[in-house]
Structure formats: C-alpha cells, structure tokens
Design a protein around this motif. Structure first.
Motif, PDB file in Angstrom:
ATOM      1  N   ARG A   1      -4.590   4.385  10.153  1.00  0.00           N
ATOM      2  CA  ARG A   1      -3.239   4.250   9.588  1.00  0.00           C
ATOM      3  C   ARG A   1      -3.264   4.467   8.072  1.00  0.00           C
ATOM      4  N   THR A   2      -4.297   3.961   7.440  1.00  0.00           N
ATOM      5  CA  THR A   2      -4.374   4.048   5.984  1.00  0.00           C
ATOM      6  C   THR A   2      -4.514   5.495   5.516  1.00  0.00           C
TER       7      THR A   2
ATOM      8  N   TYR B   1      -1.256   7.295   6.156  1.00  0.00           N
ATOM      9  CA  TYR B   1      -0.273   6.959   5.120  1.00  0.00           C
ATOM     10  C   TYR B   1      -0.559   7.724   3.831  1.00  0.00           C
TER      11      TYR B   1
ATOM     12  N   ASP C   1      12.226  -2.647   7.574  1.00  0.00           N
ATOM     13  CA  ASP C   1      11.203  -2.577   6.519  1.00  0.00           C
ATOM     14  C   ASP C   1      11.755  -1.899   5.260  1.00  0.00           C
TER      15      ASP C   1
ATOM     16  N   LYS D   1      -6.072  -4.393  -0.221  1.00  0.00           N
ATOM     17  CA  LYS D   1      -5.447  -5.095   0.903  1.00  0.00           C
ATOM     18  C   LYS D   1      -6.375  -5.325   2.092  1.00  0.00           C
TER      19      LYS D   1
ATOM     20  N   HIS E   1       4.254   3.275  10.131  1.00  0.00           N
ATOM     21  CA  HIS E   1       5.188   2.285  10.683  1.00  0.00           C
ATOM     22  C   HIS E   1       5.844   2.879  11.915  1.00  0.00           C
TER      23      HIS E   1
ATOM     24  N   SER F   1       5.326 -10.062   5.913  1.00  0.00           N
ATOM     25  CA  SER F   1       4.866  -8.927   5.104  1.00  0.00           C
ATOM     26  C   SER F   1       3.745  -9.328   4.149  1.00  0.00           C
ATOM     27  N   PHE F   2       2.728  -8.468   4.062  1.00  0.00           N
ATOM     28  CA  PHE F   2       1.622  -8.704   3.122  1.00  0.00           C
ATOM     29  C   PHE F   2       2.078  -8.429   1.694  1.00  0.00           C
ATOM     30  N   SER F   3       2.777  -7.294   1.500  1.00  0.00           N
ATOM     31  CA  SER F   3       3.147  -6.917   0.141  1.00  0.00           C
ATOM     32  C   SER F   3       4.171  -7.883  -0.451  1.00  0.00           C
TER      33      SER F   3
ATOM     34  N   GLY G   1      -6.695   0.403  11.687  1.00  0.00           N
ATOM     35  CA  GLY G   1      -6.266   0.189  10.303  1.00  0.00           C
ATOM     36  C   GLY G   1      -6.737   1.318   9.393  1.00  0.00           C
TER      37      GLY G   1
ATOM     38  N   LYS H   1      10.486   0.023   3.160  1.00  0.00           N
ATOM     39  CA  LYS H   1      10.159   1.433   2.950  1.00  0.00           C
ATOM     40  C   LYS H   1      10.998   2.348   3.847  1.00  0.00           C
TER      41      LYS H   1
ATOM     42  N   ALA I   1      -3.656  -3.663  10.713  1.00  0.00           N
ATOM     43  CA  ALA I   1      -4.007  -2.973   9.462  1.00  0.00           C
ATOM     44  C   ALA I   1      -5.520  -2.943   9.272  1.00  0.00           C
TER      45      ALA I   1
ATOM     46  N   HIS J   1      -7.035   1.353  -1.328  1.00  0.00           N
ATOM     47  CA  HIS J   1      -6.236   0.438  -0.497  1.00  0.00           C
ATOM     48  C   HIS J   1      -7.112  -0.550   0.279  1.00  0.00           C
TER      49      HIS J   1
ATOM     50  N   ASP K   1       0.310  -8.384  13.216  1.00  0.00           N
ATOM     51  CA  ASP K   1       0.645  -7.301  12.284  1.00  0.00           C
ATOM     52  C   ASP K   1      -0.541  -7.016  11.359  1.00  0.00           C
TER      53      ASP K   1
ATOM     54  N   ARG L   1      -1.882  11.987  -1.018  1.00  0.00           N
ATOM     55  CA  ARG L   1      -2.888  11.382  -1.897  1.00  0.00           C
ATOM     56  C   ARG L   1      -4.300  11.861  -1.589  1.00  0.00           C
TER      57      ARG L   1
ATOM     58  N   THR M   1      -6.722   6.881  -1.711  1.00  0.00           N
ATOM     59  CA  THR M   1      -6.493   6.018  -0.546  1.00  0.00           C
ATOM     60  C   THR M   1      -7.578   4.957  -0.362  1.00  0.00           C
TER      61      THR M   1
HETATM   62  P1  ADP Z   1       3.459  -4.791   5.041  1.00  0.00           P
HETATM   63  O1  ADP Z   1       4.432  -4.323   6.102  1.00  0.00           O
HETATM   64  O2  ADP Z   1       2.560  -5.896   5.485  1.00  0.00           O
HETATM   65  O3  ADP Z   1       4.110  -5.011   3.701  1.00  0.00           O
HETATM   66  P2  ADP Z   1       2.768  -2.184   4.242  1.00  0.00           P
HETATM   67  O4  ADP Z   1       4.093  -1.698   4.691  1.00  0.00           O
HETATM   68  O5  ADP Z   1       2.464  -2.232   2.778  1.00  0.00           O
HETATM   69  O6  ADP Z   1       2.451  -3.598   4.852  1.00  0.00           O
HETATM   70  O7  ADP Z   1       1.638  -1.318   4.920  1.00  0.00           O
HETATM   71  C1  ADP Z   1       1.605  -0.950   6.264  1.00  0.00           C
HETATM   72  C2  ADP Z   1       0.412  -0.013   6.456  1.00  0.00           C
HETATM   73  O8  ADP Z   1       0.607   1.197   5.718  1.00  0.00           O
HETATM   74  C3  ADP Z   1      -0.901  -0.567   5.899  1.00  0.00           C
HETATM   75  O9  ADP Z   1      -1.574  -1.373   6.810  1.00  0.00           O
HETATM   76  C4  ADP Z   1      -1.684   0.668   5.548  1.00  0.00           C
HETATM   77  O10 ADP Z   1      -2.359   1.180   6.668  1.00  0.00           O
HETATM   78  C5  ADP Z   1      -0.599   1.605   5.119  1.00  0.00           C
HETATM   79  N1  ADP Z   1      -0.453   1.554   3.653  1.00  0.00           N
HETATM   80  C6  ADP Z   1       0.417   0.848   2.917  1.00  0.00           C
HETATM   81  N2  ADP Z   1       0.254   1.048   1.596  1.00  0.00           N
HETATM   82  C7  ADP Z   1      -0.767   1.916   1.487  1.00  0.00           C
HETATM   83  C8  ADP Z   1      -1.444   2.561   0.391  1.00  0.00           C
HETATM   84  N3  ADP Z   1      -1.114   2.318  -0.881  1.00  0.00           N
HETATM   85  N4  ADP Z   1      -2.460   3.409   0.685  1.00  0.00           N
HETATM   86  C9  ADP Z   1      -2.813   3.655   1.955  1.00  0.00           C
HETATM   87  N5  ADP Z   1      -2.228   3.085   3.033  1.00  0.00           N
HETATM   88  C10 ADP Z   1      -1.225   2.238   2.808  1.00  0.00           C
END
Ligand code: ADP
Ligand code: NI
Length: 197
Positions: free
Chosen positions: A128-129, A132, A57, A158, A20, A96-98, A125, A59, A120, A154, A116, A138, A151
């Motif tokens: 970023r994954t 994260y 956000d 999503k 983020h 937001s997706f979540s 994407g 988080k 991802a 994910h 947005d 992890r 990972t």
């Molecule tokens: P949103 O803001 O749409 O709710 P998230 O904050 O959950 O989305 O996620 C933002 C980015 O963080 C995702 O696109 C992904 O790249 C990464 N991310 C989130 N959750 C996970 C996870 N459990 N494992 C790996 N990457 C994650």
C-alpha cells in the motif's frame, strides 16, 4: 444493514488507487470482525464502523470528513438510531493515525483501530505504501537523504511505530510478526540498493 454498508463502501471506493480502496475496507472489516469475536466486542457496531471508517476520509472526501456526512446519511437512511450513529461516528473519528486522537475508549473502537493499523503493516502495508507513493509520483528511496518525500521515509514516520499502538492482545501479536517482516524487508531493500545481495 451490514450488506448494505458493504455495497455503499464498494460504490464509494470504486476506482480508488491511493491505498484507500474497497479491498482495504474489506480487509479491515474481516480483521475487525475477528478481533471483535476474540475480545467479546459488539459485532454489529464493529462491522459497521469498519465498513464506514474511510468513506469520509479527509483525503478522499474533504467536504464531508468533518461531520462524517456520508456515514451519517447512510446510517440514518437505513434506520440506525441516533445513539448508534453517535457510537459509530465516535469510533471513526478516533481511529486515524494522522489525526492522532489517541486510543478509542470503547472496546469496539479498539478493534476497528487495530484492524485499520494492522493493514498498514506487513506485506500488505508495504504494498500500500509504495502504491500510495507511486500515485503521488514520489521516489522510492533517496540514499542521500535529501528528499523528505521519498516513500521509504514513511516507514520511519509511521509504519514502524504502529506496533506500539495496538490495543488488543491478538492485534499486538500479529503486529509483532508484521513489524519483524517490515524490518527484514528494509534490510533486504537497502542491501539490494547497494548491490550487496
Ligand atoms: P490514516 O487513515 O490512519 O490517517 P493515512 O490515510 O495517512 O492513514 O494512510 C493510509 C495508508 O496510505 C498508509 O497506511 C500508507 O500505506 C499510505 N500512506 C499514507 N501516507 C503516506 C506517505 N506519506 N507515503 C507513503 N504511503 C503513505
Ligand atoms: Ni483505513
């Protein structure tokens, strides 16, 4: 006000490595601007919502996320009227997706949500994954399937679902390319893991 919002986001995200970050915000800003032009959406609303979409956000800032306190304080402090503030915070709360609140009702919200979600997907994407996952310590992949936090999971939870959720025609086209790329990436990933290629 756009330039000030950019500075505001830059300050908030300086030092964030969880996916983020300010670079994410700027990619969303540029893509949302492009979608707004192609869809004929209000550019200023789209740009402000894009720049402010992650500043509260859950988080990053759990204590302000409920009321979008940082975004509202910024907008009020820079002379936005209450109607505009409401439109922008409505967009932010829906993208937001979540949180899964469904598609935004306004064209402006649709552009920001698509931008947005596109960020991802695809090569960015994927990067970023894994960034994260690394920030959470992890494992990348668990071939035995016992680790639900690996990972790679994910992608199935999503990333591979995002293509279906695009609102605008342009984003849908870009999402198809990015989705195809992710699927071929996964094939290569598993093949390398097995030592096949
Ligand atoms: P949103 O803001 O749409 O709710 P998230 O904050 O959950 O989305 O996620 C933002 C980015 O963080 C995702 O696109 C992904 O790249 C990464 N991310 C989130 N959750 C996970 C996870 N459990 N494992 C790996 N990457 C994650
Ligand atoms: Ni975002």
């Amino acid at each position: 006000m756009i330039e000030k919002a950019m500075e505001f986001a830059r300050e908030i995200f300086s030092g964030d490595a969880s996916g983020h970050d300010f670079d994410h915000t700027m990619r969303v800003y540029r893509m949302a601007t492009r979608l707004a032009k192609e869809e004929g959406a209000d550019q200023e609303i789209v740009q402000l919502a894009a720049l402010l979409h992650d500043v509260d956000d859950h988080k990053l800032s759990p204590e302000t996320c409920e009321n979008h306190l940082r975004a509202v304080t910024f907008l009020r402090g820079n002379g936005a009227d209450e109607v505009k503030i409401r439109i922008i915070t409505d967009i932010i709360s829906r993208i937001s997706f979540s949180a899964n609140r469904g598609a935004p009702s306004t064209l402006e919200g649709k552009c920001v949500q698509d931008a947005d979600r596109l960020d991802a997907m695809g090569a960015i994407g994927i990067a970023r994954t894994f960034a994260y996952g690394g920030s959470r310590g992890r494992r990348m992949h668990d071939p035995d399937g016992n680790d639900p936090n690996a990972t790679i999971q994910h992608f199935y939870d999503k990333l591979l679902l995002l293509k279906e959720s695009m609102n605008t025609a342009t984003a849908r086209r870009l999402a198809e390319d990015r989705d195809r790329f992710m699927r071929s990436y996964l094939e290569q990933f598993y093949a390398e893991w097995e030592g096949i290629c």
